[in-house]
Design a protein around this motif. Sequence first.
Motif, mmCIF file in Angstrom:
data_model
loop_
_atom_site.group_PDB
_atom_site.id
_atom_site.type_symbol
_atom_site.label_atom_id
_atom_site.label_comp_id
_atom_site.label_asym_id
_atom_site.label_seq_id
_atom_site.Cartn_x
_atom_site.Cartn_y
_atom_site.Cartn_z
ATOM 1 N N VAL A 270 17.043 -22.559 36.552
ATOM 2 C CA VAL A 270 15.656 -22.961 36.743
ATOM 3 C C VAL A 270 15.560 -24.332 36.098
ATOM 4 C CG1 VAL A 270 13.236 -22.509 36.224
ATOM 5 C CG2 VAL A 270 14.787 -20.600 36.687
ATOM 6 N N PHE A 271 15.360 -25.370 36.915
ATOM 7 C CA PHE A 271 15.309 -26.754 36.451
ATOM 8 C C PHE A 271 14.067 -27.406 37.016
ATOM 9 C CE2 PHE A 271 15.961 -31.270 36.809
ATOM 10 C CZ PHE A 271 16.680 -31.634 35.673
ATOM 11 N N VAL A 272 13.248 -27.968 36.147
ATOM 12 C CA VAL A 272 12.065 -28.698 36.591
ATOM 13 C C VAL A 272 11.952 -30.009 35.828
ATOM 14 C CG1 VAL A 272 10.747 -26.649 37.289
ATOM 15 C CG2 VAL A 272 10.485 -27.558 34.978
ATOM 16 N N VAL A 273 11.251 -30.935 36.438
ATOM 17 C CA VAL A 273 10.892 -32.201 35.816
ATOM 18 C C VAL A 273 9.433 -32.076 35.410
ATOM 19 C CG1 VAL A 273 10.625 -34.685 36.181
ATOM 20 C CG2 VAL A 273 12.554 -33.456 37.225
ATOM 21 N N VAL A 274 9.126 -32.509 34.180
ATOM 22 C CA VAL A 274 7.778 -32.360 33.628
ATOM 23 C C VAL A 274 7.243 -33.723 33.219
ATOM 24 C CG1 VAL A 274 6.479 -31.414 31.665
ATOM 25 C CG2 VAL A 274 8.210 -30.009 32.807
ATOM 26 N N ASN A 275 6.006 -34.012 33.610
ATOM 27 C CA ASN A 275 5.306 -35.167 33.053
ATOM 28 C C ASN A 275 4.020 -34.657 32.405
ATOM 29 O OD1 ASN A 275 3.329 -34.918 35.070
ATOM 30 N ND2 ASN A 275 3.946 -36.762 36.159
ATOM 31 N N ARG A 276 3.134 -35.541 32.007
ATOM 32 C CA ARG A 276 1.918 -35.138 31.286
ATOM 33 C C ARG A 276 0.924 -34.368 32.159
ATOM 34 N NH1 ARG A 276 -0.107 -37.229 27.021
ATOM 35 N NH2 ARG A 276 -2.054 -37.863 28.004
ATOM 36 N N HIS A 277 1.155 -34.338 33.459
ATOM 37 C CA HIS A 277 0.176 -33.723 34.365
ATOM 38 C C HIS A 277 0.708 -32.561 35.176
ATOM 39 C CE1 HIS A 277 -2.594 -36.893 33.376
ATOM 40 N NE2 HIS A 277 -1.628 -37.758 33.576
ATOM 41 N N GLY A 278 2.020 -32.284 35.084
ATOM 42 C CA GLY A 278 2.529 -31.182 35.890
ATOM 43 C C GLY A 278 4.032 -31.057 35.829
ATOM 44 N N TRP A 279 4.537 -30.188 36.696
ATOM 45 C CA TRP A 279 5.971 -29.956 36.808
ATOM 46 C C TRP A 279 6.360 -29.970 38.275
ATOM 47 C CZ3 TRP A 279 7.414 -25.868 39.778
ATOM 48 C CH2 TRP A 279 6.499 -24.819 39.924
ATOM 49 N N VAL B 257 -5.324 -32.004 36.565
ATOM 50 C CA VAL B 257 -5.999 -33.270 36.312
ATOM 51 C C VAL B 257 -6.011 -33.543 34.813
ATOM 52 C CG1 VAL B 257 -8.190 -34.502 36.474
ATOM 53 C CG2 VAL B 257 -7.382 -33.113 38.399
ATOM 54 N N ARG B 258 -6.348 -32.530 34.052
ATOM 55 C CA ARG B 258 -6.384 -32.669 32.602
ATOM 56 C C ARG B 258 -5.836 -31.384 31.994
ATOM 57 N NH1 ARG B 258 -11.609 -33.817 28.814
ATOM 58 N NH2 ARG B 258 -10.472 -33.763 26.860
ATOM 59 N N MET B 259 -4.757 -31.502 31.281
ATOM 60 C CA MET B 259 -4.113 -30.338 30.681
ATOM 61 C C MET B 259 -4.784 -30.006 29.359
ATOM 62 S SD MET B 259 -1.942 -27.956 30.692
ATOM 63 C CE MET B 259 -0.892 -28.236 32.072
ATOM 64 N N ARG B 260 -5.206 -28.751 29.219
ATOM 65 C CA ARG B 260 -5.841 -28.278 27.984
ATOM 66 C C ARG B 260 -5.263 -26.928 27.616
ATOM 67 N NH1 ARG B 260 -11.985 -28.863 29.990
ATOM 68 N NH2 ARG B 260 -11.693 -30.894 30.901
ATOM 69 N N PRO B 261 -5.238 -26.653 26.309
ATOM 70 C CA PRO B 261 -4.805 -25.290 25.893
ATOM 71 C C PRO B 261 -5.792 -24.263 26.421
ATOM 72 C CG PRO B 261 -4.939 -26.780 24.017
ATOM 73 C CD PRO B 261 -5.544 -27.497 25.184
ATOM 74 N N ARG B 262 -5.280 -23.109 26.773
ATOM 75 C CA ARG B 262 -6.143 -22.006 27.216
ATOM 76 C C ARG B 262 -6.654 -21.259 26.006
ATOM 77 N NH1 ARG B 262 -2.696 -19.568 32.176
ATOM 78 N NH2 ARG B 262 -3.430 -21.037 33.714
ATOM 79 N N SER B 263 -7.904 -20.865 26.058
ATOM 80 C CA SER B 263 -8.446 -20.029 24.974
ATOM 81 C C SER B 263 -8.132 -18.570 25.215
ATOM 82 C CB SER B 263 -9.951 -20.240 24.845
ATOM 83 O OG SER B 263 -10.582 -19.940 26.071
#
Length: 146
Positions: free
Chosen positions: A116-125, A137-143
């Motif tokens: 399982v290989f993915v490329v990750v940036n600040r907005h997705g994989w 669009v905007r990555m936030r921690p889930r509550s």
Amino acid sequence: MGHEAGLREPVATPLRRALRQAVLDHAVAERRPAHLPILHVGLPGARQVVHPIRPDEATDHALRADVVAAMVRRVAMSGTPLVWLTRSGELIDQDVDTDWLAGARQALGEAGLPLVFVVVNRHGWRDPRSRLETTWVRMRPRSDRR
């Protein structure tokens, strides 16, 4: 080439959560618009080992495979470790992606483990083999972690 297919929909919930965690971890840790790529092996948000990829570092396919194999041994986890490359830029194929994908394919193939290989940036994989990707669009921690 059946094992070369990469990720397909539907992505299992535990894997989907792990990939989201990889994106979140990267978005929180790396605020600069441009930075060195980093190869990760393990489980996002848990046990993992990393290898920064310097542009002046001379590597070839065999050395990249050896690096990934050593990382897999170091992470020493039960089950299949994930391999992800964090980097700046868009989620389009770059040489660094294909170079390290080939090394990871070799190393995990020799270890008898699925890749399982993915490329990750600040907005997705993005999976460079299947082209499957998820972005936010905007990555936030889930509550709520349910």
